[in-house]
Motif scaffolding. Sequence first.
Motif: not given
Length: 201
Positions: A15, A49, A53, A56-57, A134, A137-138, A156, A160
């Motif tokens: 990243l 980010d 995240l 996304a979660y 993201w 990735l999740i 995560f 980061l």
Amino acid sequence: MFQDVLAAIPLGFFLAFLLGPVFFVLLETAAIKGFRAAISLDLGVILADIIFLFIAYLSTSKLLASLKDDPALFIFGGMILATYGVMTFIQTKKSIPHDEESPEVRKLGRNDYFGLAAKGFLLNFINIGVLGFWLGLIIVFGPTLNMETNRIVVFFSTVLLTYLSFDIIKILLAKKLNRKLTPTRIFRMKRGISIIMVIFG
């Protein structure tokens, strides 16, 4: 947990060296404005980010399906990014100095640092592709972590922190370029970054 940390480190490294508008703006900020300014910008990027995240979660597959069915979100984010690049291109043209001495790093105030953090946040937040990244990735790593909240947070957070650590190394290296930067080189760098932003947009 330790295995989750080890698995997250390579992802954080990837990243940190992912080429995008943030990558180039971070290096420019470090070279021209110094370490603290670049860190402020980077913290704004990471805050965006973290928010992505979190979204996304909470949303995972439903939001991802929505993004696939609605390319207008990508077009909107791309237009904003491209517009920002065009504006930077025009402003850089107007602010070019005439002497060829290497610039001194101007001492920044608290408001300047907040402004840079906001710039980093917005630069990352308007790029809807980051949210898709993201989300992906999740969806990929979530099942391997059994969708356990604690493991996901550790994984995560490590990503980061690794990302931030390598960014600090990039900033320190870019800061050394300051002595070699003449106004003409700065001008070319800013124009180049503006064009890169338009391309990514």
